[in-house]
Design a protein around this motif. Structure first.
Motif, PDB file in Angstrom:
ATOM      1  N   UNK A  90     -24.656  19.719  79.420  1.00 41.15           N
ATOM      2  CA  UNK A  90     -24.059  19.332  80.833  1.00 41.15           C
ATOM      3  C   UNK A  90     -23.252  18.215  80.703  1.00 41.15           C
ATOM      4  N   UNK A  91     -23.800  16.879  79.992  1.00 41.02           N
ATOM      5  CA  UNK A  91     -23.054  15.793  79.607  1.00 41.02           C
ATOM      6  C   UNK A  91     -21.715  15.951  78.792  1.00 41.02           C
ATOM      7  N   UNK A  92     -22.052  16.975  77.938  1.00 41.90           N
ATOM      8  CA  UNK A  92     -20.688  16.960  77.097  1.00 41.90           C
ATOM      9  C   UNK A  92     -19.590  17.690  77.934  1.00 41.90           C
ATOM     10  N   UNK A  93     -20.086  18.565  78.759  1.00 45.61           N
ATOM     11  CA  UNK A  93     -19.138  19.194  79.593  1.00 45.61           C
ATOM     12  C   UNK A  93     -18.159  18.454  80.587  1.00 45.61           C
ATOM     13  N   UNK A  94     -18.626  17.343  80.871  1.00 44.55           N
ATOM     14  CA  UNK A  94     -17.761  16.450  81.412  1.00 44.55           C
ATOM     15  C   UNK A  94     -16.518  16.025  80.884  1.00 44.55           C
ATOM     16  N   UNK A  95     -16.945  16.106  79.333  1.00 40.54           N
ATOM     17  CA  UNK A  95     -15.769  15.570  78.373  1.00 40.54           C
ATOM     18  C   UNK A  95     -14.800  16.720  78.223  1.00 40.54           C
ATOM     19  N   UNK A  96     -15.481  17.801  77.843  1.00 41.00           N
ATOM     20  CA  UNK A  96     -14.607  19.067  77.752  1.00 41.00           C
ATOM     21  C   UNK A  96     -13.788  19.585  79.020  1.00 41.00           C
ATOM     22  N   UNK A  97     -14.327  19.157  79.926  1.00 35.58           N
ATOM     23  CA  UNK A  97     -13.759  19.727  81.311  1.00 35.58           C
ATOM     24  C   UNK A  97     -13.106  18.669  82.080  1.00 35.58           C
ATOM     25  N   UNK A  98     -12.964  17.388  81.288  1.00 35.47           N
ATOM     26  CA  UNK A  98     -11.979  16.364  81.568  1.00 35.47           C
ATOM     27  C   UNK A  98     -12.185  15.997  83.056  1.00 35.47           C
ATOM     28  N   UNK A  99     -13.465  15.967  83.606  1.00 33.28           N
ATOM     29  CA  UNK A  99     -13.787  15.759  84.933  1.00 33.28           C
ATOM     30  C   UNK A  99     -13.100  14.529  85.362  1.00 33.28           C
ATOM     31  N   UNK A 100     -12.830  14.413  86.678  1.00 35.08           N
ATOM     32  CA  UNK A 100     -11.657  13.194  87.317  1.00 35.08           C
ATOM     33  C   UNK A 100     -12.607  12.118  87.118  1.00 35.08           C
ATOM     34  N   UNK A 101     -13.917  11.958  87.317  1.00 40.64           N
ATOM     35  CA  UNK A 101     -14.767  10.818  87.054  1.00 40.64           C
ATOM     36  C   UNK A 101     -14.736   9.979  85.837  1.00 40.64           C
ATOM     37  N   UNK A 102     -14.176  10.581  84.703  1.00 36.86           N
ATOM     38  CA  UNK A 102     -13.851   9.826  83.665  1.00 36.86           C
ATOM     39  C   UNK A 102     -12.498   9.357  83.494  1.00 36.86           C
ATOM     40  N   UNK A 103     -11.618   9.621  84.375  1.00 37.51           N
ATOM     41  CA  UNK A 103     -10.142   9.416  84.275  1.00 37.51           C
ATOM     42  C   UNK A 103     -10.087   7.738  84.114  1.00 37.51           C
ATOM     43  N   UNK A 104     -10.477   7.062  85.028  1.00 33.20           N
ATOM     44  CA  UNK A 104     -10.251   5.502  85.034  1.00 33.20           C
ATOM     45  C   UNK A 104     -10.888   4.793  83.764  1.00 33.20           C
ATOM     46  N   UNK A 105     -11.563   5.614  83.002  1.00 34.09           N
ATOM     47  CA  UNK A 105     -12.245   4.779  81.836  1.00 34.09           C
ATOM     48  C   UNK A 105     -11.712   5.182  80.333  1.00 34.09           C
ATOM     49  N   UNK A 106     -11.264   4.024  79.711  1.00 36.90           N
ATOM     50  CA  UNK A 106     -10.619   4.155  78.586  1.00 36.90           C
ATOM     51  C   UNK A 106     -11.527   4.563  77.226  1.00 36.90           C
TER      52      UNK A 106
END
Ligand SMILES: *Cc1c(COP(=O)(O)O)cnc(C)c1O
Length: 309
Positions: A268-284
């Motif tokens: 589930x945690x890894x899916x945010x990365x593979x799925x490019x969830x919008x919530x990660x967009x503002x982080x480098x």
């Protein structure tokens, strides 16, 4: 014996495949490498060492998952007998993993509630009942993973964790605060059928779900601990939901990318990365806690991939 540390320090690795997938720098904290197969070893190890110091002669658990496996592993390392009471629904594999650690396994009841009542009723004055997530000693133990991350000197812009009952969330936030990283936001991930933190954030108070419908059983707490909900008001926490299918798919991709097998709870945690969830967009730069989990096999993951599609 009583000041022993039972968990291992885990590596943080920069992941090229996940960084490429996410379009930003992804670091992985490899908690799957703990002796019990999940991060639970940290908090449960720390709590049990303290219970032993206070005189506990036996450890009791009612978890058929990674918490039960961790208590069994910790008891073996400390030389203290362990009893794990699990419901009939606990898989043969999980039962075997608990018994392999030398714990006494009792199968009781149709659901976790019944197994838990039996375990609690067995607790005498020299026993310690070990809660899988609602214990400040457990949170302080989990926080050591952030102590280690802080020692690398690389500050993330966000940390991604999976959330079940919220013990991991409490530990990670405690770790961020005690290392001067209290401004680092947390991305809290649940599967859609196990979203007790999201339900509580939406309701503005800690609520109990009617049922868990996710295959990510390690996230299957119907209610998060009060402290976890409390942190959502004191620390920046973004709640993200993913489907079971996305979580399983992430596990399978992770096998190809890193040759590591984890449970859908971690997927589930890894899916945010593979799925490019919008919530990660503002982080480098994002630190993902690879929480691990010992109860899923590759065959099981492949079967789930078919059934959740
Ligand atoms: C227990 C567990 C979780 C959830 O942790 P909580 O402290 O209950 O929120 C996530 N992933 C794995 C593999 C687990 O064992």
């Amino acid at each position: 014996m009583t000041d022993r540390v039972l968990h291992v320090a885990t590596p943080t690795i920069a992941s090229l495949p996940l960084s490429t997938a996410a379009g930003r720098a992804i670091d992985l904290k490899l908690e799957n490498l703990q002796p019990s197969g999940s991060f639970k070893m940290r908090g449960i190890g720390a709590a049990c060492v303290e219970y032993a110091r206070r005189g506990a002669r036996r450890l009791l658990s009612s978890s058929g998952g990674n918490a039960g496996i961790a208590v069994a592993c910790v008891g073996r390392m400390l030389g203290i007998p362990v009893v794990v009471v699990v419901p009939e629904t606990t898989t043969a594999r999980a039962r075997r993993l608990i018994e392999e650690q030398g714990a006494t396994l009792i199968v009781h009841g149709a659901s976790w509630q019944e197994a838990n009542e039996r375990a609690q009723s067995m607790a005498g004055t020299t026993d310690a009942f070990v809660h899988p997530f609602d214990d400040p000693l457990v949170w302080a133990g989990h926080a050591t993973m952030i102590d280690e991350a802080a020692r690398t000197g690389v500050k993330p812009d966000a940390v991604v964790v999976a959330v079940g009952g919220g013990g991991l969330l409490c530990g990670v936030i405690e770790g961020l605060h005690r290392n001067g990283w209290s401004d680092v936001p947390l991305v809290a991930v649940e599967t859609e059928g196990a979203a007790s933190l999201r339900a509580s954030m939406d309701a503005g108070r800690c609520v109990t779900l009617d049922a868990i419908t996710s295959i990510a059983t390690s996230l299957g707490a119907k209610r998060v601990c009060e402290r976890a909900f409390g942190w959502t008001r004191e620390h920046p926490v973004a709640s993200v939901l993913v489907t079971d299918a996305a979580a399983v798919d992430a596990c399978l991709r992770f096998i190809d990318d890193h040759r590591i097998v984890v449970e859908p709870a971690c997927g589930a945690a890894l899916a945010t990365v593979y799925g490019r969830v919008a919530d990660l967009e503002r982080f480098e730069r994002v630190l993902v806690i690879v929480c691990g989990g010992a109860t899923a096999t590759v065959d099981q993951l492949q079967a789930w991939a078919t059934s959740t599609r």
